[in-house]
Scaffold this motif. Structure first.
Motif, PDB file in Angstrom:
ATOM      1  N   SER A 187      46.100  39.071  51.917  1.00 37.23           N
ATOM      2  CA  SER A 187      45.894  37.631  51.961  1.00 37.23           C
ATOM      3  C   SER A 187      46.843  36.951  50.973  1.00 37.23           C
ATOM      4  N   TYR A 188      47.141  35.696  51.249  1.00 40.23           N
ATOM      5  CA  TYR A 188      48.092  34.952  50.428  1.00 40.23           C
ATOM      6  C   TYR A 188      47.449  34.543  49.107  1.00 40.23           C
ATOM      7  N   GLU A 189      48.228  34.649  48.028  1.00 36.34           N
ATOM      8  CA  GLU A 189      47.700  34.320  46.705  1.00 36.34           C
ATOM      9  C   GLU A 189      48.625  33.350  45.971  1.00 36.34           C
ATOM     10  N   LEU A 190      48.033  32.474  45.193  1.00 34.14           N
ATOM     11  CA  LEU A 190      48.760  31.560  44.327  1.00 34.14           C
ATOM     12  C   LEU A 190      48.359  31.831  42.876  1.00 34.14           C
ATOM     13  N   THR A 191      49.365  31.922  42.004  1.00 34.41           N
ATOM     14  CA  THR A 191      49.125  32.251  40.606  1.00 34.41           C
ATOM     15  C   THR A 191      49.496  31.088  39.697  1.00 34.41           C
ATOM     16  N   GLN A 192      48.545  30.692  38.853  1.00 38.14           N
ATOM     17  CA  GLN A 192      48.778  29.641  37.867  1.00 38.14           C
ATOM     18  C   GLN A 192      48.495  30.196  36.472  1.00 38.14           C
ATOM     19  N   PRO A 193      49.151  29.671  35.439  1.00 40.16           N
ATOM     20  CA  PRO A 193      48.784  30.062  34.078  1.00 40.16           C
ATOM     21  C   PRO A 193      47.396  29.511  33.756  1.00 40.16           C
ATOM     22  N   PRO A 194      46.564  30.285  33.061  1.00 42.64           N
ATOM     23  CA  PRO A 194      45.207  29.816  32.769  1.00 42.64           C
ATOM     24  C   PRO A 194      45.171  28.545  31.930  1.00 42.64           C
ATOM     25  N   SER A 195      46.143  28.405  31.041  1.00 46.79           N
ATOM     26  CA  SER A 195      46.118  27.241  30.153  1.00 46.79           C
ATOM     27  C   SER A 195      47.530  26.798  29.786  1.00 46.79           C
ATOM     28  N   VAL A 196      47.656  25.504  29.550  1.00 49.35           N
ATOM     29  CA  VAL A 196      48.889  24.890  29.080  1.00 49.35           C
ATOM     30  C   VAL A 196      48.497  23.855  28.024  1.00 49.35           C
ATOM     31  N   SER A 197      49.232  23.833  26.930  1.00 50.60           N
ATOM     32  CA  SER A 197      48.981  22.846  25.883  1.00 50.60           C
ATOM     33  C   SER A 197      50.190  21.936  25.734  1.00 50.60           C
ATOM     34  N   VAL A 198      49.930  20.687  25.400  1.00 50.32           N
ATOM     35  CA  VAL A 198      51.015  19.711  25.244  1.00 50.32           C
ATOM     36  C   VAL A 198      50.595  18.680  24.205  1.00 50.32           C
ATOM     37  N   SER A 199      51.571  18.156  23.509  1.00 49.53           N
ATOM     38  CA  SER A 199      51.306  17.080  22.544  1.00 49.53           C
ATOM     39  C   SER A 199      51.360  15.748  23.274  1.00 49.53           C
ATOM     40  N   PRO A 200      50.624  14.765  22.790  1.00 52.06           N
ATOM     41  CA  PRO A 200      50.658  13.434  23.434  1.00 52.06           C
ATOM     42  C   PRO A 200      52.084  12.907  23.521  1.00 52.06           C
ATOM     43  N   ARG A 201      52.372  12.256  24.662  1.00 49.12           N
ATOM     44  CA  ARG A 201      53.669  11.624  24.937  1.00 49.12           C
ATOM     45  C   ARG A 201      54.773  12.643  25.268  1.00 49.12           C
ATOM     46  N   GLN A 202      54.451  13.929  25.237  1.00 45.42           N
ATOM     47  CA  GLN A 202      55.426  14.939  25.634  1.00 45.42           C
ATOM     48  C   GLN A 202      55.267  15.288  27.111  1.00 45.42           C
ATOM     49  N   THR A 203      56.166  16.149  27.595  1.00 39.73           N
ATOM     50  CA  THR A 203      56.144  16.547  29.007  1.00 39.73           C
ATOM     51  C   THR A 203      55.445  17.888  29.176  1.00 39.73           C
ATOM     52  N   ALA A 204      54.521  17.927  30.128  1.00 42.13           N
ATOM     53  CA  ALA A 204      53.820  19.166  30.458  1.00 42.13           C
ATOM     54  C   ALA A 204      54.221  19.632  31.851  1.00 42.13           C
TER      55      ALA A 204
END
Lengths: 119, 108
Positions: B1-18
């Protein structure tokens, strides 16, 4: 504005059938789009259950296909989910949603209903 | 079956790019969409057809999809963007819908 509202029992016993209904307002389900169900176990991610085209064609998640039926009731502008032989693993928040027919995205969602499977 | 993988978590500071990635075999050949989900709420569509924004979604949300990876980008991230994000693919051949496992975005 399209609105969807799930309804049904919040508690189902193991081995019984889970039955939910999604009432749609603001759009006639017989006019187009797919109508479907997605679930989310507590603290986990989203799982697609299946979709039903307005003309009747159905598509189900292969892992649930043997237990799932989705049907339309155009006279009441609603659609339903039946999931048979439930176990504790079927405990989840169940969402109904409208799905775009050619791109697959879900643009309108219900608020969700928590269904717990327990004796 | 088809699977999609995402990182469990991402952190970013305010006003920055995520940037949140979603990987799957030949994902670029399928349509990708993205949903934002805040605690106790239903998912909200933020990107559809790879890079289109529904009405009412801020311009800081953008998307791309090529090769094996779709990416959701938040430019000028705000505290209000803190949420779980899910990618979704649709296979036009099988009509199957698949969701990624979700990424928790934290704005520090």
């Amino acid at each position: 504005q399209v609105q969807l509202q799930e309804s049904g029992p919040g508690l189902v016993k193991p081995s019984e059938t889970l039955s939910l209904t999604c009432a749609v307002s603001g759009y006639s389900i017989s006019s187009g789009y797919y109508w479907g169900w997605i679930r989310q176990p507590p603290g986990k991610g989203l799982e697609w259950i299946g979709s039903l085209y307005h003309t009747g064609g159905t598509y189900y998640n292969a892992s649930l296909r043997s237990r799932v039926t989705i049907s339309l009731d155009t006279s009441k502008n609603q659609f339903s989910l039946n999931l048979t032989y439930v176990t504790a693993a079927d405990t989840a928040v169940y969402y109904c949603a409208r799905r775009h027919y050619s791109s697959g995205f879900h643009d309108f969602w219900g608020q969700g209903i928590l269904v717990t499977v327990s004796s | 079956s088809y699977e999609l993988t995402q990182p469990p978590s991402v952190s970013v500071s305010p006003r920055q790019t995520a940037s949140i990635t979603c990987s799957g075999d030949k994902l670029g050949d399928k349509f990708a969409s993205w949903y934002q989900q805040k605690p106790g709420q239903s998912p909200v569509l933020v990107i559809y057809q790879d890079n289109k924004r529904p009405s009412g979604i801020p311009e800081r949300f953008s998307g791309s999809n090529s090769g094996n990876t779709a990416t959701l980008t938040l430019s000028g991230t705000q505290a209000v963007d803190e949420a779980d994000y899910y990618c979704q693919a649709w296979d036009s051949n099988t009509a199957d819908v698949v969701f990624g496992g979700g990424t928790k975005l934290t704005v520090l």
